[in-house]
Design an enzyme around this catalytic site. Structure first.
Site, PDB file in Angstrom:
ATOM      1  N   HIS A   1      39.020 -28.338  -4.404  1.00 24.33           N
ATOM      2  CA  HIS A   1      39.571 -29.158  -3.327  1.00 24.33           C
ATOM      3  C   HIS A   1      38.487 -29.834  -2.496  1.00 24.33           C
ATOM      4  O   HIS A   1      38.717 -30.185  -1.341  1.00 24.33           O
ATOM      5  CB  HIS A   1      40.507 -28.347  -2.426  1.00 24.33           C
ATOM      6  CG  HIS A   1      41.682 -27.782  -3.166  1.00 24.33           C
ATOM      7  ND1 HIS A   1      42.661 -28.568  -3.730  1.00 24.33           N
ATOM      8  CD2 HIS A   1      42.024 -26.496  -3.449  1.00 24.33           C
ATOM      9  CE1 HIS A   1      43.543 -27.800  -4.327  1.00 24.33           C
ATOM     10  NE2 HIS A   1      43.184 -26.548  -4.177  1.00 24.33           N
TER      11      HIS A   1
ATOM     12  N   ASP B   1      35.786 -31.402  -7.723  1.00 25.94           N
ATOM     13  CA  ASP B   1      37.005 -31.561  -8.522  1.00 25.94           C
ATOM     14  C   ASP B   1      36.842 -32.659  -9.570  1.00 25.94           C
ATOM     15  O   ASP B   1      37.364 -32.552 -10.684  1.00 25.94           O
ATOM     16  CB  ASP B   1      38.199 -31.862  -7.616  1.00 25.94           C
ATOM     17  CG  ASP B   1      38.768 -30.621  -6.952  1.00 25.94           C
ATOM     18  OD1 ASP B   1      38.270 -29.510  -7.236  1.00 25.94           O
ATOM     19  OD2 ASP B   1      39.709 -30.753  -6.161  1.00 25.94           O
TER      20      ASP B   1
ATOM     21  N   ASP C   1      37.879 -38.168  -7.789  1.00 27.19           N
ATOM     22  CA  ASP C   1      38.879 -37.402  -7.054  1.00 27.19           C
ATOM     23  C   ASP C   1      38.782 -37.772  -5.581  1.00 27.19           C
ATOM     24  O   ASP C   1      37.696 -38.096  -5.082  1.00 27.19           O
ATOM     25  CB  ASP C   1      38.643 -35.894  -7.233  1.00 27.19           C
ATOM     26  CG  ASP C   1      39.713 -35.065  -6.547  1.00 27.19           C
ATOM     27  OD1 ASP C   1      40.807 -34.924  -7.126  1.00 27.19           O
ATOM     28  OD2 ASP C   1      39.473 -34.557  -5.435  1.00 27.19           O
TER      29      ASP C   1
ATOM     30  N   GLU D   1      40.132 -36.578  -1.514  1.00 27.58           N
ATOM     31  CA  GLU D   1      40.830 -35.677  -0.595  1.00 27.58           C
ATOM     32  C   GLU D   1      41.465 -36.557   0.477  1.00 27.58           C
ATOM     33  O   GLU D   1      40.866 -37.545   0.918  1.00 27.58           O
ATOM     34  CB  GLU D   1      39.880 -34.660   0.031  1.00 27.58           C
ATOM     35  CG  GLU D   1      39.157 -33.764  -0.978  1.00 27.58           C
ATOM     36  CD  GLU D   1      40.099 -32.977  -1.862  1.00 27.58           C
ATOM     37  OE1 GLU D   1      41.211 -32.640  -1.404  1.00 27.58           O
ATOM     38  OE2 GLU D   1      39.718 -32.675  -3.009  1.00 27.58           O
TER      39      GLU D   1
END
Length: 242
Positions: free
Chosen positions: A147, A152, A9, A11
């Protein structure tokens, strides 16, 4: 159920792979169903993290100030992934950012993947939201730091295992790794009319504009014009076709 893969994942500073940057990468390497490696790092972005993104992720500009660059991180991440299948939730979003930065440093990153969002949309008709958070709540998967990239990624791996347990029999095609295809869009240069109009807006509204207008592309120019009009209003004359 696939028992060896990399769940990951990212961000980012926003939703546009063309305009925004990675600020955190998180991944776990699974071998024979068990976690065999972890990858966690902040990334120093090429733009400022907005208050909205900080509110969502908890990541501040101070936290990434001394982080490695995206080029440095992506080289290490490509090595970490080896030849593994990738698993993610809304996988193409994260893959497009990773592929973009891998390509920028000349690292091949042609992968196969499984998207838990795609699976959920096909089999979880009774769940209104197919977000990672909503699905984790529904299946009792704990994610105390939503998040944040690694947490995540871990939640996604658990969701994949859960969905496989309940739905793989009878939906085998959804669980087969598929080639991930993404190509970076060609950046269109700004038009002369756009440049002239932006300069007129800046002059009329007396705006302290710090970006290099000549280096901006068409998309960046359009966003800058729209932002000025939204915040300051249009000039008292008809706007031309841009």
């Amino acid at each position: 159920m696939l028992r060896s893969y990399v769940a990951f994942d990212l961000e980012t500073t926003g939703l546009s792979v063309e305009e925004n940057c990675i600020i955190e990468v998180g991944a776990l390497k699974v071998r024979d169903g068990a976690v065999a490696g972890r990858f966690m790092t902040f990334v120093k972005p090429e733009e400022t993290i907005s208050p909205k993104i900080t509110e969502i992720t908890g990541i501040t500009n101070a936290m990434v100030e001394k982080a490695p660059t995206a080029d440095e991180v992506m080289k290490a991440f490509v090595d970490f992934c080896e030849d593994d299948v990738l698993i993610g939730h809304n996988l193409m979003f994260d893959y497009s950012f990773a592929k973009k930065y891998a390509g920028r440093i000349g690292c091949p990153f042609e992968k196969r993947g499984i998207d838990t969002l795609k699976i959920a949309r096909a089999v979880c008709s009774g769940i209104v939201s197919k977000s990672l958070g909503a699905l984790c709540d529904h299946y009792g998967i704990t994610n105390d730091q939503a998040h944040r990239a690694y947490h995540d990624a871990l939640a996604t791996a658990k969701l994949y295992q859960t969905l496989s347990h309940y739905y793989e029999n009878g939906h085998e095609d959804l669980f087969v790794p598929a080639p991930l295809i993404w190509k970076e869009k060609k950046v269109q240069p700004a038009t002369a009319k756009q440049k002239a109009y932006l300069k007129e807006l800046i002059k009329y509204h007396k705006i302290d504009f710090n970006e290099d207008i000549e280096a901006m592309n068409r998309s960046q120019m359009s966003k800058a014009i729209d932002k000025i009009i939204l915040n300051h209003g249009i000039m008292p004359r008809k706007r031309g076709n841009i």
